[in-house]
Design an enzyme around this catalytic site. Structure first.
Site, PDB file in Angstrom:
ATOM      1  NE  ARG A 191      -3.897  -2.125   2.306  1.00 50.17           N
ATOM      2  CZ  ARG A 191      -4.583  -2.515   3.368  1.00 50.17           C
ATOM      3  NH1 ARG A 191      -4.482  -1.845   4.493  1.00 50.17           N
ATOM      4  NH2 ARG A 191      -5.378  -3.570   3.308  1.00 50.17           N
ATOM      5  NE  ARG A 201      -7.231   4.821   2.109  1.00 51.54           N
ATOM      6  CZ  ARG A 201      -7.960   4.181   3.016  1.00 51.54           C
ATOM      7  NH1 ARG A 201      -9.050   4.756   3.510  1.00 51.54           N
ATOM      8  NH2 ARG A 201      -7.603   2.979   3.429  1.00 51.54           N
ATOM      9  NE  ARG A 242      -9.375   7.049  -6.622  1.00 51.13           N
ATOM     10  CZ  ARG A 242      -9.816   6.436  -5.522  1.00 51.13           C
ATOM     11  NH1 ARG A 242      -8.978   5.741  -4.776  1.00 51.13           N
ATOM     12  NH2 ARG A 242     -11.088   6.509  -5.182  1.00 51.13           N
ATOM     13  CG  ASP A 290      -9.347  -3.825  -4.503  1.00 53.03           C
ATOM     14  OD1 ASP A 290      -9.034  -3.214  -3.461  1.00 53.03           O
ATOM     15  OD2 ASP A 290     -10.181  -4.756  -4.516  1.00 53.03           O
ATOM     16  CE1 TYR A 308     -13.846  -7.959   0.870  1.00 56.89           C
ATOM     17  CE2 TYR A 308     -11.770  -8.960   0.198  1.00 56.89           C
ATOM     18  CZ  TYR A 308     -12.463  -7.986   0.905  1.00 56.89           C
ATOM     19  OH  TYR A 308     -11.781  -7.054   1.640  1.00 56.89           O
TER      20      TYR A 308
END
Length: 394
Positions: free
Chosen positions: A71, A75, A84, A120, A195
């Site tokens: 990561r 962010r 983004r 992702d 998921y």
């Protein structure tokens, strides 16, 4: 471009003069298959084979510690938030120019030794035509959970053409990276399938764990579908220019060793097998998977990622000195005083020297609240540390 050349052990002039690597001329530690890659592939012609990352992943000694962060693109970076803005997560992943730019941002800023492809784990689902989106503040959510044999049978297979945005993003990225390697990325079949069964994030992953035992045929079919999707996703990245890959199993820590070996490992092995005929090293990482490390390696990985819950010394004891390890700085220590963080990093580096190779990383992803300067300074500190002799070095 100067910020992206630390990873290479060769000079710019030497890189420019490199003839395409073949199986005959490849250094020790690589699997065969160089000729299956295009002559212009970075692993053959840009010098990534001799980068610090690839040296450690193939058990060859690097002159400095290779470091990258899970990561690292995200962010924590103000430039990420800027590019983004107004673009949904999955749309950003599927816009080649934007995915490439986001992948490159932390390499430029931090001087890490690799880029990790910005994506992702549910991107292959979207590419295959499965209804899924990433909901801010929640995570991936499916339009319809997949819980029955009929629903599994109805899943679409991914069309190879659907992978073209991924290939283009990788080509754009590696053109900028030069001798700095790009790591391809995919979610492991268990986490992807979990998921799909849950329909979204879960704390305990009860539904997929129940399905393994209550309807093992349905579970096997779903996990096999996820393995095909993740495998195709990995292979597209490698063929387009990735020099290594990581299979990320974020939920595997919920499994017992027995359940992992019987119901999950064969499917992770199938995903990793998708690039087994190519010379890229394969990293297998999961969170909370200290008891699964040997099984994760045996699924077909050259390196195993270790999270912050287990010391690298204990990881070496569990998998042996012949396995390359990745990790495992505790992300919780990033905001700590520099001397505290550095003392912890020194312990990680010393323990990593016990393994056949060591790639420095966090024990999990970069927290969004992380001060980017802390990461930049941390990379500089790690690069300044002289690698300690390994047992094999005498």
């Amino acid at each position: 471009m100067g910020a992206m050349t630390h990873a290479a052990q060769t000079s710019g002039a030497e890189t420019a003069a490199i003839r395409p690597i073949t199986d005959e001329t490849a250094p020790d530690g690589f699997r065969g298959g160089f000729e299956r890659l295009a002559p212009e592939h970075p692993l053959r012609s840009a010098g990534t084979h001799d980068s610090a990352l690839l040296r450690e992943l193939t058990g060859r000694r690097a002159t400095s510690h290779p470091v990258w962060f899970m990561r690292q693109a995200g962010r924590s970076l103000p430039e990420y938030k800027q590019v983004r803005e107004g673009t949904a997560m999955l749309d950003a992943c599927l816009r080649p120019d934007l995915a490439a730019e986001i992948t490159l941002q932390p390499v430029r800023r931090h001087r890490v030794d690799a880029g990790i492809f910005f994506s992702d784990i549910v991107v292959p689902l979207r590419l295959a035509g499965v209804g899924v989106d990433i909901v801010p503040g929640k995570g991936p959510v499916l339009e319809h959970p997949v819980r029955t044999a009929a629903e599994i049978d109805a899943l679409p297979e991914m069309d190879d053409e659907a992978l073209e945005p991924i290939r283009e993003a990788v080509r754009l990225t590696t053109a900028e990276l030069g001798a700095t390697p790009l790591i391809g990325f995919a979610g492991a079949p268990f986490t992807v399938a979990a998921y799909m069964v849950e329909g979204g994030p879960s704390r305990d992953h009860l539904r997929p764990r129940t399905m393994m035992h209550a309807d093992p045929g349905a579970w096997q079919a779903l996990a096999a579908w996820a393995a095909r999707a993740s495998g195709a996703f990995l292979r597209a990245q490698v063929e387009a220019g990735a020099s290594a890959v990581q299979l990320f199993d974020s939920w595997a820590g919920s499994l017992s060793l027995r359940d992992y070996q019987e119901h999950v490992a064969p499917h992770s092995a199938a995903a990793l097998e998708s690039v087994a005929d190519l010379p890229v090293p394969r990293i297998h990482f999961g969170t909370g998977t200290g008891d699964l490390l040997a099984a994760m390696r045996d699924a077909g990985a050259e390196a195993v990622g270790v999270d912050h819950r287990l010391s690298l010394s204990e990881a070496v004891r569990r998998v042996g000195h012949g396995t390359v390890l990745q990790g495992n700085i505790d992300p919780a220590l990033l905001p700590a005083p520099a001397e505290v963080l550095h003392r912890h990093v020194d312990e990680v580096l010393a323990a990593g020297a016990e393994a056949a190779g060591h790639v420095v990383n966090l024990g999990h992803g970069v927290p969004p609240s992380t001060d980017p300067q802390v990461l930049t300074d941390l990379v500089s500190y790690i690069h300044d540390q002289q690698p300690a002799p390994r047992p094999a070095d005498g």
